[in-house]
Design a protein around this motif. Structure first.
Motif, short mmCIF file in Angstrom:
data_model
loop_
_atom_site.label_atom_id
_atom_site.label_comp_id
_atom_site.label_asym_id
_atom_site.label_seq_id
_atom_site.Cartn_x
_atom_site.Cartn_y
_atom_site.Cartn_z
N LEU A 1 -16.07 -3.81 42.75
CA LEU A 1 -16.44 -4.41 41.47
C LEU A 1 -16.17 -3.47 40.30
N VAL A 2 -16.42 -2.17 40.48
CA VAL A 2 -16.14 -1.20 39.42
C VAL A 2 -14.64 -1.18 39.12
N HIS A 3 -13.84 -1.10 40.17
CA HIS A 3 -12.39 -1.10 39.96
C HIS A 3 -11.92 -2.40 39.31
N ARG A 4 -12.40 -3.53 39.83
CA ARG A 4 -11.92 -4.82 39.33
C ARG A 4 -12.41 -5.12 37.92
N ASP A 5 -13.72 -4.92 37.68
CA ASP A 5 -14.32 -5.40 36.44
C ASP A 5 -14.38 -4.37 35.31
N PHE A 6 -14.42 -3.10 35.64
CA PHE A 6 -14.51 -2.08 34.60
C PHE A 6 -13.19 -1.34 34.39
N LEU A 7 -12.53 -1.02 35.48
CA LEU A 7 -11.29 -0.27 35.38
C LEU A 7 -10.06 -1.17 35.36
N HIS A 8 -10.27 -2.45 35.63
CA HIS A 8 -9.19 -3.45 35.63
C HIS A 8 -8.04 -3.06 36.54
N THR A 9 -8.39 -2.53 37.70
CA THR A 9 -7.39 -2.16 38.69
C THR A 9 -6.76 -3.43 39.25
N MET B 1 -13.61 7.83 28.29
CA MET B 1 -14.39 6.63 28.47
C MET B 1 -15.86 6.99 28.43
N LYS B 2 -16.64 6.17 27.75
CA LYS B 2 -18.05 6.47 27.50
C LYS B 2 -18.88 6.61 28.78
N PHE B 3 -18.61 5.80 29.78
CA PHE B 3 -19.42 5.81 30.99
C PHE B 3 -18.70 6.45 32.18
N GLN B 4 -17.75 7.30 31.92
CA GLN B 4 -16.93 7.86 32.98
C GLN B 4 -17.77 8.59 34.03
N LYS B 5 -18.79 9.33 33.62
CA LYS B 5 -19.64 10.05 34.56
C LYS B 5 -20.32 9.07 35.52
N HIS B 6 -20.78 7.95 35.00
CA HIS B 6 -21.46 6.94 35.83
C HIS B 6 -20.46 6.23 36.75
#
Length: 134
Positions: A21-29, A1-6
């Motif tokens: 929010l990261v889990h919900r909106d970016f990682l679709h957990t 993933m392009k932004f994995q470090k961030h």
């Protein structure tokens, strides 16, 4: 993933709301995961979230005004959503209903020193929430 470090940095260092929010909106957990449920509960216990929720009137309106004010409608709904409170949460739904219900949304605000200009408007204001709001 392009932004994995961030993403990794945020998941290791950010507050609960940002992690959620990261889990919900970016990682679709899935929200059904136990750790997501735990974070959701932690968000609802944050002091700033409690303050905004306490400023909601029984009719669904937040605070005393639509725009402006620390605990007004716009600021409260924005704060809740930005913290990770879901749009399906009862407080958000009640607030949206207040906005789209003309009988609620058309009530004039109450400001310190504000006087109604027409007698038919007297008594149609929402009480100030200063007893509940900081």
């Amino acid at each position: 993933m392009k932004f994995q470090k961030h993403i990794d940095f945020l998941l290791n260092n950010a507050c609960t709301s940002i992690k959620f929010l990261v889990h919900r909106d970016f990682l679709h957990t899935p929200l059904t995961k136990p750790f997501m449920q735990k974070m959701r509960a932690e968000i609802l216990e944050q002091e700033n979230i409690k303050k905004h929720l306490a400023c909601q009137h029984p009719d669904g309106w937040f605070g005393d005004e639509l725009h402006g004010g620390e605990y007004g409608m716009e600021r409260s709904i924005g704060t809740l959503l930005n913290a990770g409170i879901e749009k399906e949460h009862p407080a958000i739904q009640k607030g949206i209903n207040a906005l789209i219900t003309p009988e609620i949304a058309s009530q004039p605000p109450v400001f310190p020193g504000y006087r109604f200009g027409h007698s038919e408007r007297k008594g149609r204001h929402r009480p100030r929430c200063s007893a509940r709001c900081p």
